[in-house]
Every structure is written in C-alpha cells, then in structure tokens.
Design a protein around this motif. Structure first.
Motif, PDB file in Angstrom:
ATOM      1  N   PHE A 256      -3.772 -17.068   5.905  1.00 12.00           N
ATOM      2  CA  PHE A 256      -3.097 -16.033   6.295  1.00 12.00           C
ATOM      3  C   PHE A 256      -3.591 -14.680   6.477  1.00 12.00           C
ATOM      4  N   GLU A 260      -4.651 -14.005  10.115  1.00  9.35           N
ATOM      5  CA  GLU A 260      -4.158 -13.025  10.283  1.00  9.35           C
ATOM      6  C   GLU A 260      -2.631 -12.960  11.180  1.00  9.35           C
ATOM      7  N   TYR A 262       0.562 -13.960  11.272  1.00  8.52           N
ATOM      8  CA  TYR A 262       2.087 -13.175  10.112  1.00  8.52           C
ATOM      9  C   TYR A 262       2.997 -12.864  10.147  1.00  8.52           C
TER      10      TYR A 262
END
Length: 264
Positions: A256, A260, A262
């Motif tokens: 993550f 990014e 998520y």
C-alpha cells in the motif's frame, strides 16, 4: 516498527502463546495416559522438541526420561533422542548441535522407514542451518538440495519438501537475488499445490505467497506482488488467527505504501 505493526505483533504473540500452552497440555495428557513404553517415549520426545524453544532444562529432563525406556534396538527412537538433544543447542552452541544431528543421522541411515526419512531430512536441515549461522550459506544450500529435499521426497512429505525449497528461496532473498528467490518460492507452492488442505499445508501456502510477494516488491513489480498477496489473503480470511497473518499484514502495508492502492 510502527505502532500498528507493534500492536499486531502483540496480538499474534498472545495467540501463539495460547496455542503453544494448549499443545503442551495436550502432549502431557497423552503421555500420562499412554501405557506402551515406546509410544510414551515418542510423545516425551515430541514434548521435548516443543520445549526446546521454551525451557531447554525441562526439555532435557523429558529427553532423559524417554531415553531410559527406549529399547536399544529401536534405532529410530534412539535417533530421535539424538535429534532432540540437538534441538536444545540449535543456533546457540552450533558445533554441539551439529554433533547430535550427525549422531541421529548415523543411527537412522540404515532404517528404511518413512519416520527415519522424515527425521533424517529434519536432522540434515538443522545441521545445515548451523552452517548458515556461520555464514557458510553455500554449504547450507548444498545440504538442503542434496540431502534434506531428497529425503523429504522419499518420505512422501510434500510439505517438508516445500519448506526446504522455501528456505533456499529465503537465502536467495537475503542475498538480494530476488528473481532466484521467487523461483524457489514458486517451486514451494507448486510442490504443495495438490496436497490435501490441512492446517499445516494452508499455513505454508500463506508463508510462501507472502515471501514471493515481498521479493516482487523489491523488484518494484507491484502487480505480481498483489497476486500473491491476494492468494495469501484468501487463506487468512478462513483462518484469521493464524500467526503468519502478521507477516502478511506487514508486507501488505509495504505494498500500500508503494502504490496507495487502498481500495483494491
């Protein structure tokens, strides 16, 4: 280690401690009920092997109790005594551990049984691990490839065979040879691919998938890493209290952080 990682570690440490306590209680109950001397000795050695990570003094007491009731002609159990003595010195007194592992191998090498092959595979693995601790990683790899894996295969223990392949993969990872490490992690997964889905096999699949994902992250190949993490996650959803879940979450956090991603 972040605060979240630390909390995860504490949570899974508690779960592992609870499970270990249950295992010990179960073995002690079985020992107290077993009437057959050789079977009771075998259970004592199993408990001593477990105690090697907890209380070596008590472990040695159980080994000596077992030793007293094992017939001299039972080479497999005699070998298991030497192996379990070796476990008490694993990673601490390296040469002493190796001496016991080699003694176990010498006792077992003419015993053509599944149990003897499994025990020899483990003894050679742990003998090799002491070489790894001494920075003799080439010797470690050679022994695993030429001794431990063939013996595990001879015993029909795909899980043990796969674990040994994984250990070579981990050595390649430590050398930062990430592509080579992945090839061994993939071999590990392929080896147990068709094995019955017991808890041990599923736990190994979590470990091998997470290891492969971590190597792919170091190669900056997030797409491949994600595939392995998803495979591990599918198993963890079925067994959320598995101790290996903590390594999955740590590697997932790294994924993550890099991507990014998520929501997916």
């Amino acid at each position: 280690m972040t605060m979240m990682s630390f909390r995860l570690f504490l949570f899974f440490f508690f779960l592992m401690s609870f499970a270990a306590s249950q295992e010990r209680d179960s073995l002690e109950t079985l020992i107290s009920k077993e009437k057959n001397a050789e079977k009771r000795a075998d259970l004592m050695l199993e408990l001593a092997d477990y105690l090697s990570d907890v209380d070596t003094v008590e472990a040695i007491v159980y080994i000596k109790k077992a030793q007293k009731i094992i017939p001299k002609n039972n080479k497999v159990l005699q070998g298991k005594v030497s192996f379990t003595f070796g476990q008490q010195f694993f990673g601490v007194e390296l040469k002493k551990a190796q001496k016991f592992y080699k003694r176990a191998i010498n006792l077992l090498e003419n015993q053509q049984t599944k149990d003897s092959y499994i025990l020899m595979a483990r003894a050679w693995h742990n003998y090799a691990a002491q070489e790894q601790y001494q920075d003799n990683s080439d010797i470690f790899i050679s022994i695993i490839l030429n001794k431990s894996i063939p013996l595990a295969a001879k015993a029909g223990r795909k899980d043990l065979e796969a674990q040994n392949l994984n250990d070579i993969g981990s050595e390649m990872y430590n050398r930062k040879l990430y592509e080579k490490s992945i090839s061994y992690f993939d071999q590990s997964l392929k080896t147990i691919e068709k094995e019955p889905e017991n808890y041990n096999v599923l736990e190994r699949k979590i470990e091998f998938n997470v290891n492969a994902a971590q190597s792919y992250l170091y190669l900056n190949n997030s797409a491949k890493a994600k595939k392995y993490l998803q495979s591990a996650e599918a198993i963890i959803r079925r067994y959320p209290q598995n101790p290996l879940a903590v390594s999955f979450y740590l590697v997932t956090a790294k994924y993550f952080q890099m991507n990014e991603d998520y929501e997916n």
